[in-house]
Design a protein around this motif. Structure first.
Motif, PDB file in Angstrom:
ATOM      1  N   UNK A  49       0.650  -1.200   0.081  1.00 24.16           N
ATOM      2  CA  UNK A  49       0.012  -0.106  -0.177  1.00 24.16           C
ATOM      3  C   UNK A  49       0.778   1.372   0.079  1.00 24.16           C
ATOM      4  N   UNK A  50       1.881   1.263   0.643  1.00 26.06           N
ATOM      5  CA  UNK A  50       2.838   2.298   0.720  1.00 26.06           C
ATOM      6  C   UNK A  50       3.388   2.541  -0.488  1.00 26.06           C
ATOM      7  N   UNK A  51       3.957   1.665  -1.182  1.00 27.49           N
ATOM      8  CA  UNK A  51       4.449   1.799  -2.446  1.00 27.49           C
ATOM      9  C   UNK A  51       3.372   2.248  -3.771  1.00 27.49           C
ATOM     10  N   UNK A  52       1.987   1.647  -3.315  1.00 28.47           N
ATOM     11  CA  UNK A  52       1.028   2.071  -4.350  1.00 28.47           C
ATOM     12  C   UNK A  52       0.636   3.362  -4.015  1.00 28.47           C
ATOM     13  N   UNK A  53       0.579   3.940  -2.683  1.00 31.13           N
ATOM     14  CA  UNK A  53       0.345   5.377  -2.684  1.00 31.13           C
ATOM     15  C   UNK A  53       1.219   6.274  -3.192  1.00 31.13           C
ATOM     16  N   UNK A  94       6.651  13.353  -6.066  1.00 32.95           N
ATOM     17  CA  UNK A  94       6.716  12.872  -4.493  1.00 32.95           C
ATOM     18  C   UNK A  94       5.409  13.435  -4.100  1.00 32.95           C
ATOM     19  N   UNK A  95       4.468  13.888  -4.717  1.00 37.14           N
ATOM     20  CA  UNK A  95       3.120  14.271  -4.117  1.00 37.14           C
ATOM     21  C   UNK A  95       2.373  12.956  -3.306  1.00 37.14           C
ATOM     22  N   UNK A 105      11.477   0.287   5.101  1.00 37.12           N
ATOM     23  CA  UNK A 105      10.771   1.591   4.838  1.00 37.12           C
ATOM     24  C   UNK A 105      11.386   2.331   3.748  1.00 37.12           C
ATOM     25  N   UNK A 106      12.897   2.495   4.181  1.00 36.70           N
ATOM     26  CA  UNK A 106      13.535   3.624   3.297  1.00 36.70           C
ATOM     27  C   UNK A 106      13.892   2.947   1.932  1.00 36.70           C
ATOM     28  N   UNK A 107      13.801   1.559   1.792  1.00 37.93           N
ATOM     29  CA  UNK A 107      14.295   0.932   0.591  1.00 37.93           C
ATOM     30  C   UNK A 107      12.817   0.912  -0.412  1.00 37.93           C
ATOM     31  N   UNK A 108      11.540   0.712   0.466  1.00 38.39           N
ATOM     32  CA  UNK A 108      10.483   1.058  -0.414  1.00 38.39           C
ATOM     33  C   UNK A 108      10.324   2.501  -0.767  1.00 38.39           C
ATOM     34  N   UNK A 109      10.572   3.436  -0.026  1.00 35.34           N
ATOM     35  CA  UNK A 109      10.286   4.805  -0.375  1.00 35.34           C
ATOM     36  C   UNK A 109      11.225   5.128  -1.509  1.00 35.34           C
ATOM     37  N   UNK A 110      12.349   4.753  -1.410  1.00 36.55           N
ATOM     38  CA  UNK A 110      13.470   4.972  -2.323  1.00 36.55           C
ATOM     39  C   UNK A 110      13.209   4.566  -3.757  1.00 36.55           C
ATOM     40  N   UNK A 111      12.827   3.287  -3.926  1.00 31.84           N
ATOM     41  CA  UNK A 111      12.325   2.620  -4.896  1.00 31.84           C
ATOM     42  C   UNK A 111      11.184   3.138  -5.696  1.00 31.84           C
ATOM     43  N   UNK A 112      10.122   3.605  -4.807  1.00 30.27           N
ATOM     44  CA  UNK A 112       8.863   4.064  -5.163  1.00 30.27           C
ATOM     45  C   UNK A 112       9.332   5.719  -5.605  1.00 30.27           C
ATOM     46  N   UNK A 113      10.134   6.241  -5.034  1.00 32.38           N
ATOM     47  CA  UNK A 113      10.228   7.664  -5.393  1.00 32.38           C
ATOM     48  C   UNK A 113      10.903   7.752  -6.881  1.00 32.38           C
ATOM     49  N   UNK A 114      11.784   6.886  -6.969  1.00 33.35           N
ATOM     50  CA  UNK A 114      12.643   6.810  -8.272  1.00 33.35           C
ATOM     51  C   UNK A 114      11.805   6.271  -9.440  1.00 33.35           C
ATOM     52  N   UNK A 115      10.924   5.282  -9.153  1.00 31.28           N
ATOM     53  CA  UNK A 115       9.996   4.652 -10.235  1.00 31.28           C
ATOM     54  C   UNK A 115       8.910   5.690 -10.477  1.00 31.28           C
ATOM     55  N   UNK A 116       8.446   6.549  -9.563  1.00 32.30           N
ATOM     56  CA  UNK A 116       7.231   7.583  -9.948  1.00 32.30           C
ATOM     57  C   UNK A 116       7.839   8.531 -10.735  1.00 32.30           C
ATOM     58  N   UNK A 117       9.099   9.015 -10.385  1.00 28.99           N
ATOM     59  CA  UNK A 117       9.829  10.041 -11.162  1.00 28.99           C
ATOM     60  C   UNK A 117       9.789   9.681 -12.550  1.00 28.99           C
ATOM     61  N   UNK A 162      18.892  14.446  -5.087  1.00 29.79           N
ATOM     62  CA  UNK A 162      18.984  14.573  -3.526  1.00 29.79           C
ATOM     63  C   UNK A 162      17.495  14.683  -3.236  1.00 29.79           C
ATOM     64  N   UNK A 163      16.684  15.217  -3.663  1.00 28.71           N
ATOM     65  CA  UNK A 163      15.133  15.085  -3.415  1.00 28.71           C
ATOM     66  C   UNK A 163      14.624  13.677  -3.433  1.00 28.71           C
ATOM     67  N   UNK A 164      15.013  12.901  -4.474  1.00 25.29           N
ATOM     68  CA  UNK A 164      14.253  11.398  -4.312  1.00 25.29           C
ATOM     69  C   UNK A 164      15.042  10.739  -3.270  1.00 25.29           C
ATOM     70  N   UNK A 165      16.293  10.885  -3.131  1.00 28.62           N
ATOM     71  CA  UNK A 165      16.877   9.853  -2.000  1.00 28.62           C
ATOM     72  C   UNK A 165      16.425  10.512  -0.726  1.00 28.62           C
TER      73      UNK A 165
END
Length: 277
Positions: free
Chosen positions: A49-53, A84-85, A136-148, A171-174
């Protein structure tokens, strides 16, 4: 005489095999917490769900911007801002799971078995917080880069289009991934501090969502001095592409947010060490 000695030695019972070493070690506590984390169905569901959001909200915002359907609040936004919205939504999912990782054991009574196996207690907290923070950091980083990467294609040809090599993008994505990882650590600390799933989730939501809104009710001089140091505002400055006089720099935001993280863990460690289950 030598024959009798040989016979006597042959009749001696064999030496008992040595018992395996079951001492508690940091590595074994880590392995135990890793197994418990992935044995829960809620872990897989909430991380998904976190990755999906992250993906859904970021991509919808990017698509709407590319189609020209967003209002003036998004004027001047860049692809990394749009992608990153969904961080504010993903932080709730990852925060709830962090609370469950720790407080869930108190609600089920499993914490008694955990602390009986690790009497020193604090290695349990460090292992849970560290492991879940990394996940959580890994999920967030992967999701941020994929979304971008996907969202940037949706806004190609507009003023928002960027590339990973542009200043501040990586820097923003990381920073977004690090922010979500620290949210995971804070949520585990809240679970250990309050020992209640409902209570810890309520505090987490209040601090991340309600408290920043309440600061807007303060006199302007107070708001300008308090608002940037609220956990969510300091964390947001870690991954914001641009900054002004009312926000902290990325480095200062990271320092403030790390301070909130350490404060939460210190309180959790004190209660875990001093109070019985």
């Amino acid at each position: 005489m030598s024959t009798l000695t040989t016979i006597a030695e042959s009749r001696q019972e064999p030496t008992a095999p040595s018992r395996p070493d079951y001492r508690v070690s940091g590595w074994r506590v880590l392995r135990s917490e890793w197994a418990k984390l992935w044995s829960l169905r809620s872990t897989w569901i909430t991380l998904a769900l976190g990755l999906l959001f992250l993906l859904v909200f970021g991509l919808i915002t990017s698509w709407q911007f590319g189609a020209g359907n967003l209002d003036g609040d998004f004027d001047g936004s860049k692809a990394v801002d749009l992608s990153l919205f969904g961080v504010s939504f993903a932080q709730l999912a990852l925060g709830v799971l962090g609370v469950l990782v720790m407080a869930g054991e108190y609600s089920t009574g499993m914490i008694r078995s955990t602390l009986a196996a690790v009497p020193r207690r604090l290695p349990v907290l460090w292992s849970k917080a560290g492991l879940y923070g990394l996940v959580a950091a890994l999920v967030g980083t992967v999701g941020a880069f994929a979304t971008f990467l996907i969202g940037n294609q949706m806004v190609s040809g507009t003023s928002a289009a960027q590339s990973l090599s542009d200043a501040g993008v990586a820097r923003s994505l990381l920073g977004a991934g690090l922010y979500l990882g620290l949210i995971g650590v804070i949520s585990v600390g809240l679970g250990a501090l309050l020992r209640s799933v409902a209570g810890a989730i309520s505090v987490l939501v209040g601090v991340l969502i309600l408290a920043p809104g309440l600061t807007s009710l303060l006199p302007s001089s107070w708001e300008s001095n308090i608002s940037p140091y609220m956990p969510s505002n300091a964390g947001e400055s870690m991954f914001a592409l641009t900054h002004d006089s009312s926000t902290l720099s990325p480095g200062a935001g990271l320092a403030v947010f790390l301070g909130w993280t350490i404060l939460t863990l210190a309180g959790a460690a004190y209660r875990l060490k001093r109070n019985d289950v």
